[in-house]
Write a protein that holds these residues in place. Structure first.
Motif, short mmCIF file in Angstrom:
data_model
loop_
_atom_site.label_atom_id
_atom_site.label_comp_id
_atom_site.label_asym_id
_atom_site.label_seq_id
_atom_site.Cartn_x
_atom_site.Cartn_y
_atom_site.Cartn_z
N UNK A 176 -13.13 -30.42 -10.25
CA UNK A 176 -14.01 -31.39 -10.93
C UNK A 176 -14.16 -32.70 -10.16
N UNK A 177 -13.30 -32.92 -9.18
CA UNK A 177 -13.35 -34.18 -8.42
C UNK A 177 -14.38 -34.18 -7.30
N UNK A 178 -15.13 -33.06 -7.18
CA UNK A 178 -16.06 -32.93 -6.04
C UNK A 178 -17.42 -32.42 -6.48
N UNK A 179 -18.44 -32.75 -5.69
CA UNK A 179 -19.78 -32.17 -5.84
C UNK A 179 -20.15 -31.56 -4.50
N UNK A 180 -20.52 -30.27 -4.45
CA UNK A 180 -20.34 -29.28 -5.52
C UNK A 180 -18.86 -28.96 -5.69
N UNK A 181 -18.52 -28.33 -6.86
CA UNK A 181 -17.12 -28.01 -7.12
C UNK A 181 -16.66 -26.88 -6.21
N UNK A 182 -15.56 -27.06 -5.50
CA UNK A 182 -15.03 -25.93 -4.71
C UNK A 182 -14.40 -24.90 -5.66
#
Ligand code: SAM
Length: 267
Positions: A176-182
Motif C-alpha cells: 500500500x506504500x507504493x503506486x502501483x502496488x507491488x
C-alpha cells in the motif's frame, strides 16, 4: 513529496521496477537508518519522481541522483539541480568519470526489484567504498542478503554480502506504500562495507566463483564435489583442520570457512 495523482498518471514501466513511494515516513525511516554525517556525499539510485531525493537534498548539497528513465527529467528537475541528475543505467556507469566522493560517502535507494541484487553486488565489488548503504528491497532479497550460516534463507547472496559488508535489516513496508502496488512486501537493508583493499576484493570475487557453483546444488554434500572438481588439492584434510563435517552442504559452511577452504595456496 510528489502528489499521489502525479504518480498515478505516470505510465509505469514494470521492466524498470517503477513502484513509486507515496509514504514520506518510509523515506524518513530509510534516511534514519542511513544516518549520514553532516554535508556527506549521498548517491541515490533510481530516484523516480523524487520522493526520497527530497529528503536527501534536505541533508546535503553534495548529492547525485542516478535515474535510467528520462521521462522523469521534468519531475526531478523541479526538486534537484540538473547537474546533479545522471540519466542512464547505473549498472553501466563509469565511476572514474564522476567527481570523487568525500570521505563521508553514502549510497541509498528504493531499488528496482528486477535489478536490485545486481546493483548491490556491483557496488560491493567496486572500488567505491561508501561508509554505509541503505536500500529498500523486496523483503525476501533483504532477508537473504542478511542471512547467516545454517539459516533457511542463507545462500550465495548471503555469502557474497558477508564477503564485503556487515548487514542489518530494518523496517518492513506493505504494498500500500507504493503506486502501483507491488505484489510483495518490502524491507530496508543497511550494509556497512568492510575495509578491504582492491586486491582483497579481487581474491574474494575469485572465491565467489567457486561458491556460486556449489550453491547451484545446495542439497549436495560439498566435499565429494570438491574432491572430484579439484583432484590436486587435499580438501579432506582442509575439512578436518577446519572442523567441518565431511557431510556439510553449501548452507552449512560459513563465509569465513569458504574463505579458508579456498585460500590461495589451494584451488
Ligand atoms: N525512489 C523512487 C521512489 O521511492 O518513489 C522510485 C523507486 S522505483 C522502485 C525504482 C526506480 O529506479 C525507478 O525510477 C526506475 O526508473 C529506476 N531504475 C530502474 N533501473 C535502473 C537502473 N539500472 N539505473 C538507474 N535507475 C534505474
Amino acid at each position: 513529496m510528489r502528489d499521489k495523482q502525479s504518480s498515478r498518471d505516470f505510465q509505469h514501466k514494470k521492466s524498470l521496477g517503477q513502484n513509486f513511494c507515496i509514504n514520506p515516513n518510509l523515506c524518513d525511516s530509510l534516511i534514519e537508518l542511513l544516518a549520514p554525517a553532516d554535508n556527506a556525499t549521498i548517491w541515490e539510485i533510481g530516484p523516480g519522481k523524487g520522493a526520497l531525493s527530497e529528503k536527501i537534498i534536505e541533508k546535503t548539497d553534495d548529492y547525485l541522483l542516478f535515474e535510467i528513465d528520462e521521462r522523469l527529467k521534468e519531475d526531478l528537475e523541479k526538486i534537484a539541480s540538473p547537474d546533479r541528475i545522471i540519466f542512464g543505467d547505473f549498472l553501466k556507469t563509469d565511476f572514474s568519470k564522476l567527481p570523487k566522493p568525500a570521505n563521508d560517502f553514502y549510497i541509498c535507494g528504493n531499488l528496482p526489484y528486477c535489478s536490485a541484487t545486481h546493483i548491490i553486488t556491483q557496488i560491493l565489488e567496486s572500488s567505491l567504498n561508501p561508509r554505509r548503504l541503505v536500500f529498500l528491497l523486496q523483503e525476501e532479497v533483504a532477508v537473504k542478503a542478511a542471512a547467516s550460516v545454517n539459516e533457511k534463507e542463507y545462500g550465495y547472496l548471503s555469502v557474497h554480502r558477508a564477503f564485503f559488508a556487515k548487514a542489518q535489516t530494518g523496517k518492513k513496508f506493505s504494498p500500500e506504500n507504493f503506486i502501483p502496488k507491488p505484489k510483495v512486501m518490502s524491507k530496508l537493508l543497511a550494509l556497512e562495507p568492510l575495509l578491504l583493499t582492491q586486491e582483497e576484493k579481487k581474491e574474494r570475487i575469485e572465491v565467489l566463483k567457486k561458491v556460486s557453483v556449489l550453491f547451484t546444488q545446495r542439497r549436495k554434500m560439498v566435499l565429494p564435489r570438491l574432491k572430484k572438481g579439484f583432484p590436486n588439492t587435499d580438501f579432506a584434510d582442509r575439512f578436518i583442520s577446519m572442523n567441518l563435517s565431511p557431510e556439510a552442504r553449501p548452507e552449512n559452511i560459513s563465509p569465513e570457512q569458504y574463505l579458508l577452504l579456498f585460500k590461495k595456496s589451494g584451488e
